[in-house]
Design an enzyme around this catalytic site. Sequence first.
Site, short mmCIF file in Angstrom:
data_model
loop_
_atom_site.label_atom_id
_atom_site.label_comp_id
_atom_site.label_asym_id
_atom_site.label_seq_id
_atom_site.Cartn_x
_atom_site.Cartn_y
_atom_site.Cartn_z
CB THR A 221 -2.17 -3.72 -1.82
OG1 THR A 221 -3.40 -3.55 -2.74
CG2 THR A 221 -2.76 -3.54 -0.30
CD1 TRP A 224 -0.65 3.65 -1.37
CD2 TRP A 224 -1.27 2.66 0.42
NE1 TRP A 224 -1.29 4.68 -0.62
CE2 TRP A 224 -1.65 3.78 0.60
CE3 TRP A 224 -1.29 1.84 1.46
CZ2 TRP A 224 -2.67 4.60 1.39
CZ3 TRP A 224 -2.29 2.26 2.59
CH2 TRP A 224 -2.80 3.50 2.34
CG HIS A 225 0.27 -1.03 3.66
ND1 HIS A 225 -0.50 -1.61 2.44
CD2 HIS A 225 -0.50 -0.61 4.52
CE1 HIS A 225 -1.75 -1.38 2.86
NE2 HIS A 225 -1.86 -1.10 3.86
N GLY A 226 4.55 0.48 2.49
CA GLY A 226 5.93 0.76 2.81
C GLY A 226 6.92 0.27 1.83
#
Length: 368
Positions: A221, A224-226
Amino acid sequence: MDNINTIFNANLPEANIALPIGISFFTFQAISYVVDVYRDKEITQTNLLNIGLYISFFPQLIAGPIIRYKTIAKEINERKETWKDFSLGINRFIIGLGKKVLLANQFGVVADAVFNGVGLDGNTNTVLALWLGAISYTLQIFFDFAGYSDMAIGLGRMFGFHFDENFNYPYISKSISEFWRRWHISLQTWFRDYVYIPLGGSRVKSKFRLIFNIFVVWFLTGLWHGANWTFIVWGMMYFVLLILEKFCNIDKKLGKYNHLYVLFFVMIGWVFFRSESLSQALSYLVGMIGIGTQGFIDWGTIEYLQRYLIYYLAGILCCFPYLKRADKVLNKNLVYNLIYIGGMVAIFLVSIMFIFSNAYNPFIYFNF
């Protein structure tokens, strides 16, 4: 490559790869379709244009929510546009536009100013400014993301598509697990169905395996954001908190203070999320307790509070379902409908004014 160069004191070249906007969203949609077809052959789509429509549907392409194919499979083939859906879609779009332009952008002005004051050369903020910046970004990211989701849901409904909700008043949560049932719902259900459950979920007999499953979900998670360590640390923070809730019931032991506990750690998490690097995030956090700052209070922060007070009051009010409850209480008579339509028109016109005038805070000119 940056990590390898740092660890091994190497000088390997880093590739500047231009990624398509929204890649994290439409990739997850494509993955969910492939997995769902493997699990249930009945949803297989033989028309390439239809599956292309699903993956590239522009309202939610770049900012979500992440839609499952089975959610709109029937509407792709047998969609019906109605005046009721179209009007409700316009209504939802305007609400989202207002959240983004009238609220999120205003909080962003304060958050950017404060976070830009924390760098490698020190912290030029005061303690009050750092807390105001963290609160501002906490409100900004919610209204920004929830606003985009509202606009996507509204546009979809205008075209006859019914998307699932993506936010459900997350800041009223009384535990971290509840917060993630209310925040970015489509992302968490995606990780649940395509990562957590396939790993065994909570059905595994070993506590170590359960902890491992939760760890994998929250590591991914964050990633996934960066591609930044700040996002990894942000994900790991939630991993630790969820483990403490699951095995130590920390949220229940706090009793009536559990809401404050959730808001505090969510805000700390957003500091990591917003910071450019771990060093900036740590400088920001230690500054919030008075280490390395320029004092406790300054006139610039007081001026921000005066200028943007109306936005903070409106933003905090909109974080709670008071308006939603009021909507159910009021009678849907002609007068109410006229007032409601007038309100929507006002939100739309003021939002357009903000966009085209580049006026971040027009109320300043009226000494409001």
